[in-house]
Design an enzyme around this catalytic site. Sequence first.
Site, PDB file in Angstrom:
ATOM      1  N   HIS A 164       0.817  -1.222   0.000  1.00  0.00           N
ATOM      2  CA  HIS A 164       0.000   0.000   0.000  1.00  0.00           C
ATOM      3  C   HIS A 164       0.850   1.272   0.000  1.00  0.00           C
ATOM      4  CE1 HIS A 164      -3.897  -2.145   1.596  1.00  0.00           C
ATOM      5  NE2 HIS A 164      -3.567  -2.488   0.383  1.00  0.00           N
ATOM      6  N   SER A 191      -7.652  -6.745   9.786  1.00  0.00           N
ATOM      7  CA  SER A 191      -9.072  -7.080   9.887  1.00  0.00           C
ATOM      8  C   SER A 191      -9.493  -7.985   8.732  1.00  0.00           C
ATOM      9  CB  SER A 191      -9.909  -5.803   9.897  1.00  0.00           C
ATOM     10  OG  SER A 191      -9.644  -5.038   8.732  1.00  0.00           O
ATOM     11  N   CYS A 229      -0.163  -9.409  18.904  1.00  0.00           N
ATOM     12  CA  CYS A 229       0.803 -10.121  18.044  1.00  0.00           C
ATOM     13  C   CYS A 229       2.233  -9.863  18.487  1.00  0.00           C
ATOM     14  CB  CYS A 229       0.595  -9.778  16.574  1.00  0.00           C
ATOM     15  SG  CYS A 229       0.878  -8.055  16.168  1.00  0.00           S
TER      16      CYS A 229
HETATM   17  N1  APR Z   1      -2.000  -7.448  17.841  1.00  0.00           N
HETATM   18  C1  APR Z   1      -2.697  -8.088  16.877  1.00  0.00           C
HETATM   19  N2  APR Z   1      -3.752  -7.563  16.244  1.00  0.00           N
HETATM   20  C2  APR Z   1      -4.135  -6.327  16.606  1.00  0.00           C
HETATM   21  C3  APR Z   1      -3.472  -5.583  17.617  1.00  0.00           C
HETATM   22  C4  APR Z   1      -2.352  -6.202  18.253  1.00  0.00           C
HETATM   23  N3  APR Z   1      -1.653  -5.583  19.220  1.00  0.00           N
HETATM   24  N4  APR Z   1      -4.111  -4.387  17.743  1.00  0.00           N
HETATM   25  C5  APR Z   1      -5.120  -4.390  16.848  1.00  0.00           C
HETATM   26  N5  APR Z   1      -5.149  -5.555  16.162  1.00  0.00           N
HETATM   27  C6  APR Z   1      -6.020  -5.964  15.046  1.00  0.00           C
HETATM   28  C7  APR Z   1      -7.470  -5.552  15.156  1.00  0.00           C
HETATM   29  O1  APR Z   1      -8.196  -6.525  15.892  1.00  0.00           O
HETATM   30  C8  APR Z   1      -7.887  -5.521  13.684  1.00  0.00           C
HETATM   31  O2  APR Z   1      -8.354  -6.785  13.247  1.00  0.00           O
HETATM   32  O3  APR Z   1      -5.542  -5.308  13.895  1.00  0.00           O
HETATM   33  C9  APR Z   1      -6.575  -5.209  12.946  1.00  0.00           C
HETATM   34  C10 APR Z   1      -6.506  -3.838  12.324  1.00  0.00           C
HETATM   35  O4  APR Z   1      -7.465  -3.767  11.308  1.00  0.00           O
HETATM   36  P1  APR Z   1      -7.649  -2.475  10.402  1.00  0.00           P
HETATM   37  O5  APR Z   1      -7.656  -1.261  11.250  1.00  0.00           O
HETATM   38  O6  APR Z   1      -8.817  -2.734   9.530  1.00  0.00           O
HETATM   39  O7  APR Z   1      -6.288  -2.421   9.551  1.00  0.00           O
HETATM   40  P2  APR Z   1      -5.887  -3.211   8.236  1.00  0.00           P
HETATM   41  O8  APR Z   1      -6.440  -4.577   8.220  1.00  0.00           O
HETATM   42  O9  APR Z   1      -4.416  -3.042   8.099  1.00  0.00           O
HETATM   43  O10 APR Z   1      -6.585  -2.352   7.110  1.00  0.00           O
HETATM   44  C11 APR Z   1      -6.305  -2.645   5.776  1.00  0.00           C
HETATM   45  O11 APR Z   1      -7.348  -0.644   5.028  1.00  0.00           O
HETATM   46  O12 APR Z   1      -7.708   1.584   5.428  1.00  0.00           O
HETATM   47  C12 APR Z   1      -7.038   0.670   4.680  1.00  0.00           C
HETATM   48  O13 APR Z   1      -5.100   0.956   3.400  1.00  0.00           O
HETATM   49  C13 APR Z   1      -5.549   0.836   4.724  1.00  0.00           C
HETATM   50  O14 APR Z   1      -3.830  -0.815   4.781  1.00  0.00           O
HETATM   51  C14 APR Z   1      -5.083  -0.467   5.330  1.00  0.00           C
HETATM   52  C15 APR Z   1      -6.183  -1.425   4.940  1.00  0.00           C
END
Ligand code: APR
Length: 291
Positions: A143, A235, A277
């Site tokens: 990204h 997510s 994690c």
């Molecule tokens: N350890 C493990 N998981 C965690 C932790 C942690 N300490 N803290 C939060 N999480 C998890 C949450 O439960 C959630 O499932 O991380 C995930 C974050 O999800 P999102 O905020 O949706 O981020 P992401 O999956 O990276 O989003 C994908 O969406 O907005 C766009 O381009 C952006 O790259 C991003 C993409």
Amino acid sequence: MANLPSDDMASFSVVLSQSKHIIAVAGAGLSAASGIPTFRGAGGLWRKYDAISLATPEAFQENPSRVWQFYHYRREKALKCQPNAAHTALAAFSNKQIRDAVAPESTFTLITQNVDGLSQRALDSMPSTADSEDPQPKMLEMHGRLFDVICTKPGCRHRELNFTSPIVPALAGTEDLMEAGAVEPDIPLSDLPRCSKCGSPARPGVVWFGERPHYLGVIGKLVRQADLCLVVGTSSTVYPAAGYAAEVQRHGGKVAVFNLDRSEGDEDADFLFLGPCEQTLPAALALSEQQ
Ligand code: APR
Ligand code: ZN
């Protein structure tokens, strides 16, 4: 009823030891312990805006001042944060000699959706060893990168890495102003970042919704050959990254999810390690002692 995924570390380490082509697909949760807010759930708001609504070409077109303030905030935040134990574990695992102890003769690539540069910094701080026999990329930032700046002029499109803080004087202190209750500054285009080659308006070098992620060809190959996919802190709602685990399973590979909470499709994983994690991943990769 289908079997629930296993949370047994010992069985995971057996699978790990037999895997030959390993990938990790990471998301914002990987950097959460470093203090970088995630996009969805708690922390997904910047000022009063949904972070996702600002990550589009349309939002930039409509209000470049606001979108640059958002990315300025994220750049400054990332500069202050440090890689955490999960970044370090993945960086260590990308070193063949270290990996050989737990997954002999395997390949590994981290495919990250994060733009904060923390995985790169973790890799940079690894002691350098002759790793030339590893032909694969250690990490792919699909990204884009917060610290890349791209020219918006179609004929130019110049891209460069820019770690200047603040990136332009007009963005300095905008976050503090808002926290103090001021009206959002409307910064004219002429004071926002410009292309260093042609002077046209520049934009953050991240992939926005509706844009094509980077390295899709290379990633496609890695996903097709992978026999183990680690899904870390995402997510699993944004494609194409959200589809990689299922694709690995479809051709007989295994999937292990590392997430604080339940996430999309995790019931189909072979392993599900719920928890931070930064704790579960170093333990699962048997790299806790490296931290
Ligand atoms: N350890 C493990 N998981 C965690 C932790 C942690 N300490 N803290 C939060 N999480 C998890 C949450 O439960 C959630 O499932 O991380 C995930 C974050 O999800 P999102 O905020 O949706 O981020 P992401 O999956 O990276 O989003 C994908 O969406 O907005 C766009 O381009 C952006 O790259 C991003 C993409
Ligand atoms: Zn230009």
